[in-house]
Design a protein around this motif. Structure first.
Motif, PDB file in Angstrom:
ATOM      1  N   TRP A 296      10.739  -6.743  27.905  1.00 59.12           N
ATOM      2  CA  TRP A 296       9.350  -7.136  27.660  1.00 59.12           C
ATOM      3  C   TRP A 296       8.491  -5.969  27.196  1.00 59.12           C
ATOM      4  CZ3 TRP A 296       4.387  -6.109  29.490  1.00 59.12           C
ATOM      5  CH2 TRP A 296       3.414  -7.062  29.188  1.00 59.12           C
ATOM      6  N   LEU A 297       8.653  -4.828  27.848  1.00 59.51           N
ATOM      7  CA  LEU A 297       7.767  -3.697  27.575  1.00 59.51           C
ATOM      8  C   LEU A 297       8.095  -2.979  26.277  1.00 59.51           C
ATOM      9  CD1 LEU A 297       5.427  -1.932  28.599  1.00 59.51           C
ATOM     10  CD2 LEU A 297       7.112  -0.593  29.881  1.00 59.51           C
TER      11      LEU A 297
ATOM     12  N   GLU B 145      12.756 -12.822  25.322  1.00 61.18           N
ATOM     13  CA  GLU B 145      12.037 -12.647  24.062  1.00 61.18           C
ATOM     14  C   GLU B 145      12.839 -11.823  23.056  1.00 61.18           C
ATOM     15  OE1 GLU B 145       8.234 -10.946  24.776  1.00 61.18           O
ATOM     16  OE2 GLU B 145       7.470 -12.654  25.900  1.00 61.18           O
ATOM     17  N   GLN B 146      13.463 -10.743  23.504  1.00 65.91           N
ATOM     18  CA  GLN B 146      14.142  -9.816  22.607  1.00 65.91           C
ATOM     19  C   GLN B 146      15.665  -9.872  22.745  1.00 65.91           C
ATOM     20  OE1 GLN B 146      12.234  -8.051  20.408  1.00 65.91           O
ATOM     21  NE2 GLN B 146      10.532  -9.193  21.296  1.00 65.91           N
TER      22      GLN B 146
ATOM     23  N   TRP C 184      -4.316  -3.105  25.903  1.00 59.77           N
ATOM     24  CA  TRP C 184      -3.304  -3.500  24.926  1.00 59.77           C
ATOM     25  C   TRP C 184      -2.276  -4.438  25.547  1.00 59.77           C
ATOM     26  CZ3 TRP C 184      -2.511  -2.276  19.682  1.00 59.77           C
ATOM     27  CH2 TRP C 184      -1.274  -2.653  19.169  1.00 59.77           C
ATOM     28  N   LEU C 185      -1.806  -4.081  26.748  1.00 61.67           N
ATOM     29  CA  LEU C 185      -0.812  -4.924  27.409  1.00 61.67           C
ATOM     30  C   LEU C 185      -1.396  -6.288  27.772  1.00 61.67           C
ATOM     31  CD1 LEU C 185       0.932  -2.278  29.708  1.00 61.67           C
ATOM     32  CD2 LEU C 185       1.792  -3.270  27.580  1.00 61.67           C
TER      33      LEU C 185
ATOM     34  N   ARG D 116       6.363  -3.928  23.001  1.00 64.46           N
ATOM     35  CA  ARG D 116       4.915  -3.747  23.095  1.00 64.46           C
ATOM     36  C   ARG D 116       4.548  -2.263  23.040  1.00 64.46           C
ATOM     37  NH1 ARG D 116       6.456  -8.371  25.211  1.00 64.46           N
ATOM     38  NH2 ARG D 116       5.025 -10.158  25.153  1.00 64.46           N
TER      39      ARG D 116
ATOM     40  N   SER E  39      -1.507  -8.501  24.822  1.00 66.60           N
ATOM     41  CA  SER E  39      -0.233  -8.951  24.297  1.00 66.60           C
ATOM     42  C   SER E  39       0.347 -10.127  25.079  1.00 66.60           C
ATOM     43  CB  SER E  39       0.780  -7.799  24.326  1.00 66.60           C
ATOM     44  OG  SER E  39       1.161  -7.480  25.664  1.00 66.60           O
TER      45      SER E  39
ATOM     46  N   ALA F  57       4.795  -1.124  19.395  1.00 64.29           N
ATOM     47  CA  ALA F  57       3.610  -1.537  18.635  1.00 64.29           C
ATOM     48  C   ALA F  57       2.399  -0.695  19.014  1.00 64.29           C
ATOM     49  CB  ALA F  57       3.328  -3.016  18.879  1.00 64.29           C
ATOM     50  N   PHE F  58       2.257  -0.403  20.321  1.00 64.45           N
ATOM     51  CA  PHE F  58       1.125   0.418  20.758  1.00 64.45           C
ATOM     52  C   PHE F  58       1.219   1.819  20.177  1.00 64.45           C
ATOM     53  CE2 PHE F  58      -0.812   3.527  23.556  1.00 64.45           C
ATOM     54  CZ  PHE F  58      -2.088   3.004  23.736  1.00 64.45           C
TER      55      PHE F  58
END
Length: 287
Positions: A107-108, A243-244, A282-283, A111, A286, A114-115
């Motif tokens: 999950w992290l 998700e990934q 940001w988190l 993100r 998302s 992207a951050f």
């Protein structure tokens, strides 16, 4: 010759004594739990007294440790204040983010990528936690915890309701048409979750089926998902962690709701830097 113990040993003692955890001290100082334990033992040998009472999964300070801690803590505070006074606040401090390896991977990671692309000037340090007592207010600016949100002294933001469902390799999924087809296969259990295979099987109306399956238990979801992806069985995991994952599929649509969930957490009584606030927002954005 100076009788003052090495600074690294004192730092390990101060952090472990403040958090009452070698694991938390290791996360705070960016070293392993074993390194903290070794430094503390060397320090105890130097001063000739035990500083901690080591229990199965916790620590307490001995009278000598309790008596010494204020002096050591005050010394580090004075060093910090003196450094700030002389050099100012120009030293870059990374935003420390602590969570479990499975959340980091599934999950992290996307993100954070992207951050970092959007804010390359913000330094981030990610540290791992496995057990619930690896978490705590010390040593991390932001945490992602799992549970019912029953923590004090923190600000919390839920990542959303959690649904748990079986996952396995695509090849194995072809053999699983209905939940009854799980009979004879290996169920991969991850310890420490309120809802596990018994809960999902009951939701599927197959509570009796567990006795007809083989079992393999791990202490973390990283391993159960790795085993599942390699055809080693069927793991139960959170829908958001897929998700990934391109190497895992869900053979059944049925999922079980959990009263536990993932939370963004940060201490409520701490000055929040601009960089930490930026990562936090940001988190949240998302979700």
């Amino acid at each position: 010759m100076s009788r003052l113990p090495p600074l690294l040993w004192l730092q390990a003692f101060e952090s472990a004594a403040r958090t009452l955890s070698f694991t938390a001290a290791g996360n705070e100082l960016g070293v392993t739990q074993a390194a903290i334990s070794q430094r503390v033992r060397l320090l105890e040998d130097r001063v000739g007294q035990k500083l901690f009472v080591r229990h199965a999964r916790s620590l307490t300070l001995t009278p000598a440790g309790q008596a010494w801690l204020p002096s050591i803590h005050d010394a580090f505070v004075r060093i910090s204040e003196g450094t700030l006074e002389v050099f100012g606040s120009t030293l870059e401090q990374p935003v420390t983010l602590r969570t479990t390896p499975v959340i980091q991977q599934s999950w992290l990671a996307p993100r954070l990528i992207a951050f970092h692309r959007a804010h390359p000037q913000v330094a981030i340090r990610v540290v791992s936690a496995i057990w619930p007592d690896d978490f705590g207010p010390e040593g991390a600016d932001i945490e992602i915890r799992y549970g019912k949100g029953e923590w004090t002294g923190v600000e919390m933001q839920p990542l959303g309701a959690e649904q748990l469902l079986p996952v396995c390799s695509p090849a194995l999924a072809e053999k699983l048409i209905t939940p009854a087809d799980l009979a004879g296969h290996t169920l991969l259990h991850a310890a420490g979750f309120g809802v596990g295979w018994p809960g999902w099987l009951q939701e599927a109306g197959m509570a009796h089926l567990e006795a007809q399956c083989r079992s393999l238990t791990c202490d973390n979801q990283v391993m159960t998902l790795a085993l599942a992806s390699q055809g080693g069985g069927i793991a139960l995991t959170h829908r958001r962690l897929l998700e990934q994952r391109m190497d895992l599929v869900a053979p059944f649509a049925l999922s079980a709701l959990s009263d536990e969930r993932f939370w963004l957490v940060r201490p409520s009584r701490r000055h929040v830097s601009d960089e930490t606030e930026r990562v936090w927002q940001w988190l949240i954005g998302s979700l």
